[in-house]
Design a protein around this motif. Structure first.
Motif, PDB file in Angstrom:
ATOM      1  N   GLN A  47       0.833  -1.199   0.000  1.00 12.07           N
ATOM      2  CA  GLN A  47       0.000   0.000   0.000  1.00 12.07           C
ATOM      3  C   GLN A  47       0.868   1.250   0.000  1.00 12.07           C
ATOM      4  OE1 GLN A  47      -2.454  -0.508   3.465  1.00 12.07           O
ATOM      5  NE2 GLN A  47      -4.098  -1.504   2.313  1.00 12.07           N
ATOM      6  N   ARG A  48       1.949   1.223   0.779  1.00 13.62           N
ATOM      7  CA  ARG A  48       2.834   2.383   0.875  1.00 13.62           C
ATOM      8  C   ARG A  48       3.474   2.708  -0.472  1.00 13.62           C
ATOM      9  NH1 ARG A  48       6.088   0.795   4.939  1.00 13.62           N
ATOM     10  NH2 ARG A  48       4.859   1.923   6.463  1.00 13.62           N
ATOM     11  N   GLY A  49       3.833   1.671  -1.235  1.00 12.18           N
ATOM     12  CA  GLY A  49       4.519   1.880  -2.500  1.00 12.18           C
ATOM     13  C   GLY A  49       3.627   1.759  -3.722  1.00 12.18           C
ATOM     14  N   ALA A  50       2.322   1.845  -3.521  1.00 13.19           N
ATOM     15  CA  ALA A  50       1.383   1.705  -4.638  1.00 13.19           C
ATOM     16  C   ALA A  50       1.572   2.842  -5.632  1.00 13.19           C
ATOM     17  CB  ALA A  50      -0.049   1.681  -4.118  1.00 13.19           C
ATOM     18  N   THR A  51       1.655   2.482  -6.909  1.00 18.74           N
ATOM     19  CA  THR A  51       1.899   3.470  -7.959  1.00 18.74           C
ATOM     20  C   THR A  51       0.613   4.019  -8.566  1.00 18.74           C
ATOM     21  OG1 THR A  51       1.994   1.771  -9.661  1.00 18.74           O
ATOM     22  CG2 THR A  51       4.081   2.388  -8.605  1.00 18.74           C
ATOM     23  N   GLY A  52      -0.505   3.345  -8.344  1.00 16.14           N
ATOM     24  CA  GLY A  52      -1.764   3.785  -8.946  1.00 16.14           C
ATOM     25  C   GLY A  52      -1.990   3.200 -10.327  1.00 16.14           C
ATOM     26  N   GLU A  53      -1.073   2.377 -10.786  1.00 10.38           N
ATOM     27  CA  GLU A  53      -1.193   1.734 -12.090  1.00 10.38           C
ATOM     28  C   GLU A  53      -1.152   0.222 -11.906  1.00 10.38           C
ATOM     29  OE1 GLU A  53       2.062   3.216 -14.328  1.00 10.38           O
ATOM     30  OE2 GLU A  53       1.366   5.291 -14.255  1.00 10.38           O
ATOM     31  N   GLY A  61       0.443  -1.740  -9.028  1.00 13.19           N
ATOM     32  CA  GLY A  61       1.891  -1.643  -9.160  1.00 13.19           C
ATOM     33  C   GLY A  61       2.549  -1.250  -7.851  1.00 13.19           C
ATOM     34  N   TYR A  62       3.821  -1.605  -7.695  1.00 12.50           N
ATOM     35  CA  TYR A  62       4.590  -1.293  -6.489  1.00 12.50           C
ATOM     36  C   TYR A  62       5.947  -0.743  -6.894  1.00 12.50           C
ATOM     37  CZ  TYR A  62       7.392  -1.908  -2.289  1.00 12.50           C
ATOM     38  OH  TYR A  62       8.226  -1.691  -1.229  1.00 12.50           O
ATOM     39  N   SER A  63       6.363   0.322  -6.223  1.00 13.86           N
ATOM     40  CA  SER A  63       7.664   0.912  -6.473  1.00 13.86           C
ATOM     41  C   SER A  63       8.424   1.015  -5.158  1.00 13.86           C
ATOM     42  CB  SER A  63       7.511   2.302  -7.085  1.00 13.86           C
ATOM     43  OG  SER A  63       8.746   2.988  -7.064  1.00 13.86           O
ATOM     44  N   ALA A  64       9.602   0.404  -5.092  1.00 14.90           N
ATOM     45  CA  ALA A  64      10.427   0.464  -3.887  1.00 14.90           C
ATOM     46  C   ALA A  64      10.865   1.894  -3.608  1.00 14.90           C
ATOM     47  CB  ALA A  64      11.644  -0.446  -4.037  1.00 14.90           C
ATOM     48  N   GLU A  65      11.191   2.646  -4.650  1.00 17.04           N
ATOM     49  CA  GLU A  65      11.622   4.034  -4.476  1.00 17.04           C
ATOM     50  C   GLU A  65      10.505   4.891  -3.894  1.00 17.04           C
ATOM     51  OE1 GLU A  65      12.018   2.421  -7.443  1.00 17.04           O
ATOM     52  OE2 GLU A  65      14.176   2.067  -7.359  1.00 17.04           O
ATOM     53  N   LEU A  66       9.293   4.706  -4.404  1.00 22.58           N
ATOM     54  CA  LEU A  66       8.147   5.454  -3.908  1.00 22.58           C
ATOM     55  C   LEU A  66       7.855   5.104  -2.450  1.00 22.58           C
ATOM     56  CD1 LEU A  66       5.806   7.401  -4.496  1.00 22.58           C
ATOM     57  CD2 LEU A  66       4.523   5.445  -5.368  1.00 22.58           C
ATOM     58  N   ARG A  69      10.443   6.765  -0.228  1.00 26.93           N
ATOM     59  CA  ARG A  69      10.197   8.205  -0.123  1.00 26.93           C
ATOM     60  C   ARG A  69       9.047   8.491   0.826  1.00 26.93           C
ATOM     61  NH1 ARG A  69       7.964  10.032  -5.004  1.00 26.93           N
ATOM     62  NH2 ARG A  69       9.687   8.938  -5.978  1.00 26.93           N
ATOM     63  N   ARG A  70       7.969   7.726   0.703  1.00 25.03           N
ATOM     64  CA  ARG A  70       6.817   7.928   1.592  1.00 25.03           C
ATOM     65  C   ARG A  70       7.168   7.607   3.037  1.00 25.03           C
ATOM     66  NH1 ARG A  70       2.097   5.407  -2.297  1.00 25.03           N
ATOM     67  NH2 ARG A  70       1.847   7.266  -3.598  1.00 25.03           N
ATOM     68  N   LEU A  71       7.994   6.602   3.250  1.00 21.95           N
ATOM     69  CA  LEU A  71       8.415   6.257   4.602  1.00 21.95           C
ATOM     70  C   LEU A  71       9.239   7.385   5.211  1.00 21.95           C
ATOM     71  CD1 LEU A  71       8.548   3.975   6.788  1.00 21.95           C
ATOM     72  CD2 LEU A  71      10.772   3.451   5.807  1.00 21.95           C
TER      73      LEU A  71
END
Length: 103
Positions: A47-53, A61-66, A69-71
């Motif tokens: 959920q934290r790294g959800a890309t919206g796609e 989708g999941y992005s480790a970078e995102l 950043r959110r963390l």
């Protein structure tokens, strides 16, 4: 993984592993077993790294970078208190008047 007492945070390396395993279609429960964490940790991380796609597997989708950043943004916000509004306790009391109680 950094230990903090009996708990530990996921590292950026862990997040990259989650991203890779999730992209190839592994289930969150399997990813959790590989990282030796509870499966809800993985669901919260997704959920934290959800890309919206949608990814190639038609999942969110999941992005480790995102996620990282959110963390970091969440860590920066911790401990900050909201500014108190004056008279937030209710209407001001009138001097010389008491509320009478009936017995």
């Amino acid at each position: 993984m950094r230990p903090t007492g009996k708990y530990r945070y996921l590292t950026f390396e862990d997040r990259k592993k989650i991203e890779a395993w999730y992209l190839i279609g592994d289930r969150p429960a399997d990813i959790a077993a590989r990282l030796s964490v509870h499966y809800t940790t993985i669901y919260k991380e997704l959920q934290r790294g959800a890309t919206g796609e949608l990814d190639a597997n038609q999942r969110e989708g999941y992005s480790a970078e995102l996620a990282e950043r959110r963390l970091r943004e969440s860590f920066k916000r911790r401990g900050k208190k909201a500014v108190a509004k004056p008279n937030s306790q209710g209407p001001p009391a009138q001097p010389g008047r008491r509320k009478e109680c009936s017995a």
